[in-house]
Motif scaffolding. Structure first.
Motif, PDB file in Angstrom:
ATOM      1  N   UNK A  97       0.819  -1.219   0.000  1.00 30.19           N
ATOM      2  CA  UNK A  97       0.000   0.000   0.000  1.00 30.19           C
ATOM      3  C   UNK A  97       0.853   1.270   0.000  1.00 30.19           C
ATOM      4  N   UNK A  98       2.159   1.117  -0.009  1.00 29.27           N
ATOM      5  CA  UNK A  98       3.039   2.282  -0.085  1.00 29.27           C
ATOM      6  C   UNK A  98       3.296   2.975   1.231  1.00 29.27           C
ATOM      7  N   UNK A  99       3.094   2.270   2.349  1.00 30.29           N
ATOM      8  CA  UNK A  99       3.390   2.852   3.664  1.00 30.29           C
ATOM      9  C   UNK A  99       4.875   2.699   3.943  1.00 30.29           C
ATOM     10  N   UNK A 100       5.667   3.558   3.314  1.00 31.96           N
ATOM     11  CA  UNK A 100       7.121   3.479   3.388  1.00 31.96           C
ATOM     12  C   UNK A 100       7.682   4.733   4.044  1.00 31.96           C
ATOM     13  N   UNK A 101       8.709   4.540   4.842  1.00 29.07           N
ATOM     14  CA  UNK A 101       9.408   5.677   5.449  1.00 29.07           C
ATOM     15  C   UNK A 101      10.582   6.036   4.553  1.00 29.07           C
ATOM     16  N   UNK A 132       6.171   2.599  13.024  1.00 21.78           N
ATOM     17  CA  UNK A 132       5.284   3.649  12.572  1.00 21.78           C
ATOM     18  C   UNK A 132       4.486   4.222  13.740  1.00 21.78           C
ATOM     19  N   UNK A 133       3.640   5.193  13.446  1.00 23.19           N
ATOM     20  CA  UNK A 133       2.803   5.789  14.494  1.00 23.19           C
ATOM     21  C   UNK A 133       1.804   4.789  15.062  1.00 23.19           C
ATOM     22  N   UNK A 134       1.374   3.841  14.246  1.00 23.07           N
ATOM     23  CA  UNK A 134       0.424   2.853  14.735  1.00 23.07           C
ATOM     24  C   UNK A 134       1.008   2.068  15.907  1.00 23.07           C
ATOM     25  N   UNK A 135       2.327   1.860  15.920  1.00 25.05           N
ATOM     26  CA  UNK A 135       2.951   1.131  17.016  1.00 25.05           C
ATOM     27  C   UNK A 135       3.397   2.010  18.158  1.00 25.05           C
ATOM     28  N   UNK A 136       4.075   3.118  17.838  1.00 26.01           N
ATOM     29  CA  UNK A 136       4.627   3.960  18.900  1.00 26.01           C
ATOM     30  C   UNK A 136       3.526   4.621  19.726  1.00 26.01           C
ATOM     31  N   UNK A 148      -0.489  17.289  12.702  1.00 26.34           N
ATOM     32  CA  UNK A 148      -0.335  17.079  14.153  1.00 26.34           C
ATOM     33  C   UNK A 148      -1.619  17.322  14.931  1.00 26.34           C
ATOM     34  N   UNK A 149      -2.407  18.308  14.533  1.00 24.71           N
ATOM     35  CA  UNK A 149      -3.622  18.619  15.286  1.00 24.71           C
ATOM     36  C   UNK A 149      -4.667  17.517  15.147  1.00 24.71           C
ATOM     37  N   UNK A 150      -4.766  16.899  13.981  1.00 24.89           N
ATOM     38  CA  UNK A 150      -5.713  15.787  13.823  1.00 24.89           C
ATOM     39  C   UNK A 150      -5.290  14.608  14.692  1.00 24.89           C
ATOM     40  N   UNK A 151      -3.995  14.321  14.715  1.00 25.75           N
ATOM     41  CA  UNK A 151      -3.504  13.247  15.589  1.00 25.75           C
ATOM     42  C   UNK A 151      -3.773  13.582  17.057  1.00 25.75           C
ATOM     43  N   UNK A 152      -3.578  14.839  17.411  1.00 25.64           N
ATOM     44  CA  UNK A 152      -3.804  15.272  18.784  1.00 25.64           C
ATOM     45  C   UNK A 152      -5.270  15.089  19.188  1.00 25.64           C
ATOM     46  N   UNK A 153      -6.182  15.433  18.293  1.00 24.41           N
ATOM     47  CA  UNK A 153      -7.612  15.258  18.573  1.00 24.41           C
ATOM     48  C   UNK A 153      -7.961  13.780  18.700  1.00 24.41           C
ATOM     49  N   UNK A 154      -7.339  12.942  17.871  1.00 20.72           N
ATOM     50  CA  UNK A 154      -7.574  11.507  17.996  1.00 20.72           C
ATOM     51  C   UNK A 154      -7.102  10.969  19.339  1.00 20.72           C
ATOM     52  N   UNK A 155      -5.988  11.471  19.828  1.00 20.92           N
ATOM     53  CA  UNK A 155      -5.489  11.053  21.137  1.00 20.92           C
ATOM     54  C   UNK A 155      -6.430  11.486  22.261  1.00 20.92           C
ATOM     55  N   UNK A 214      -0.020   6.080   6.487  1.00 23.71           N
ATOM     56  CA  UNK A 214      -0.353   5.979   5.065  1.00 23.71           C
ATOM     57  C   UNK A 214      -0.445   7.351   4.403  1.00 23.71           C
ATOM     58  N   UNK A 215      -1.156   8.283   5.055  1.00 24.06           N
ATOM     59  CA  UNK A 215      -1.430   9.578   4.403  1.00 24.06           C
ATOM     60  C   UNK A 215      -0.818  10.767   5.135  1.00 24.06           C
ATOM     61  N   UNK A 216      -0.118  10.566   6.237  1.00 22.29           N
ATOM     62  CA  UNK A 216       0.532  11.652   6.991  1.00 22.29           C
ATOM     63  C   UNK A 216      -0.474  12.714   7.456  1.00 22.29           C
ATOM     64  N   UNK A 217      -1.139  12.419   8.566  1.00 20.30           N
ATOM     65  CA  UNK A 217      -2.103  13.352   9.148  1.00 20.30           C
ATOM     66  C   UNK A 217      -1.372  14.559   9.740  1.00 20.30           C
TER      67      UNK A 217
END
Length: 400
Positions: free
Chosen positions: A36-40, A218-222, A103-110, A98-101
């Protein structure tokens, strides 16, 4: 009181199940990430790898942990709250990989995941401060705010130290192990099973993530690891009696928490956003000092272990445990000193250059000492010309 035999069996099963699932799930997760192209891709100077590496490896940790907990932990509302909140974090982390959210969207998810925890009834409502079971009570609103802050802080802390191969997952494994021992001392079986599952999931993924890494969390793990550690610390560590429980999670998570606090302060003082990425993290500074990736990771493992061992010193009552912790702390300090001051490649090169320069200076001095001073070899005086014969005094007849 330590667990009974049956409880030990459950702990071992949870640990082994999480480890095996995480280990065998990592290769298919790696293949999925590549597809799916989730590459660093190393596009900036913060990256320390030189070629694209698949991320989303944390999915294997999530699968191993969640399945082990579902099958081994007696269900209740708080356990379900931890599982649902952790899945929200994993989902948001996967999207970011996958799509690089932003920071604020990630923060709201947390924050959303933390609210789920609060709604499940898992709230910091008191903090024990001494061996006399004195404690500070916290109101419901204040407890909810502190709980959300703690969860978001830990979630981002583990995420921020995920900058070197094996660093974040290794530090999380050390923290899980420390908190597991403390929970066993406090007879918190559910907490112990959750931590055993988390430890097993980390160790199952670790072989693929050590330098040179085959896959990143990735962020899914950390973020998932930070979230689970924060919620489990609320479920177990803050509820302990007869120990200074406020400091236990702080010590167990000392490396990521300290790195995060310093990063925020550093960025704010520079007039930057707290989310601004830079090369000022602990691992970047260790690399800049001349250490290799493996050495920098080993130093941070050692520091994390020392923080955890201090937590065990506080929580433990047995003299044997305290002596063992002190010996382990001493050995960890020696190991860190050896890596930083003796095995450091930059320092080794400097020592070699100094020794080479010293040898050359000594050789020059010896060579100069072997040559006598110029004054010892005065040129011999030129022979004086023989005096001319006086022809007038000769007998002309003598020349025949």
């Amino acid at each position: 009181m330590l667990p009974s035999f049956d409880q030990w069996v459950i702990l071992v099963i949870a640990f082994a199940a999480a480890l095996v699932l995480s280990y065998f799930m990592t290769p298919p997760v790696k293949e999925f990430a590549e597809r799916i192209g989730a590459m660093d891709v190393p596009r900036d100077d913060r990256r320390v790898h030189d070629h694209p590496i698949p991320r989303m490896g944390g999915l294997a940790i999530v699968v191993g942990f969640v399945l082990a907990v579902l099958f081994c932990v007696p269900p209740d509302e708080k356990i379900y709250g931890i599982l649902i909140g952790s899945l929200i974090i994993a989902f948001m982390g996967g999207l970011d990989d996958i799509v690089s959210l932003t920071p604020w969207i990630k923060f709201l998810g947390q924050i959303l995941a933390a609210v789920v925890i609060v709604r499940s009834g898992l709230v910091i409502d008191a903090i024990t401060w001494s061996t006399e079971q004195t404690y500070i009570e916290i109101s419901n609103l204040s407890g909810a705010v502190i709980t959300i802050f703690w969860i978001v802080l830990c979630t981002n802390a583990v995420n921020l130290i995920d900058g070197l191969d094996g660093l974040a997952v290794g530090v999380s494994a050390i923290s899980s192990c420390v908190l597991l021992v403390v929970s066993l001392l406090a007879s918190e079986l559910s907490v112990s099973i959750i931590l055993a599952s988390l430890l097993g999931a980390c160790l199952g993924f670790l072989p693929y993530n050590l330098n040179p890494a085959k896959i990143f969390m990735g962020d899914v793990g950390s973020q998932f690891l930070g979230f689970v550690l924060s919620t489990v610390s609320i479920l177990g560590m803050f509820k302990l009696q007869a120990v200074i429980t406020f400091f236990l999670p702080l010590l167990a998570l000392a490396v990521p928490l300290a790195d995060t606090v310093f990063a925020v302060i550093r960025r704010v003082l520079k007039g930057q956003s707290p989310f601004h990425a830079d090369r000022g993290h602990f691992h970047h500074r260790l690399l800049a000092s001349g250490l290799s990736q493996k050495q920098a990771v080993a130093v941070l493992y050692g520091v994390s272990a020392i923080g955890g061992l201090i937590a065990l010193l506080i929580a433990g009552r047995s003299l044997a445990l305290k002596v063992l912790c002190l010996v382990a702390i001493f050995l960890a300090l020696v190991g860190i000193a050896v890596i930083v001051f003796i095995r450091n490649p930059r320092r080794a090169r400097a020592r070699k250059e100094h020794e080479q320069a010293l040898r050359e200076a000594q050789e020059r001095a010896a060579h100069e000492a072997a040559e006598p001073p110029a004054g010892d070899y005065a040129e011999p005086p030129a022979p004086s010309p023989e005096p001319a014969e006086d022809c007038a005094g000769k007998d002309p007849g003598s020349e025949a």
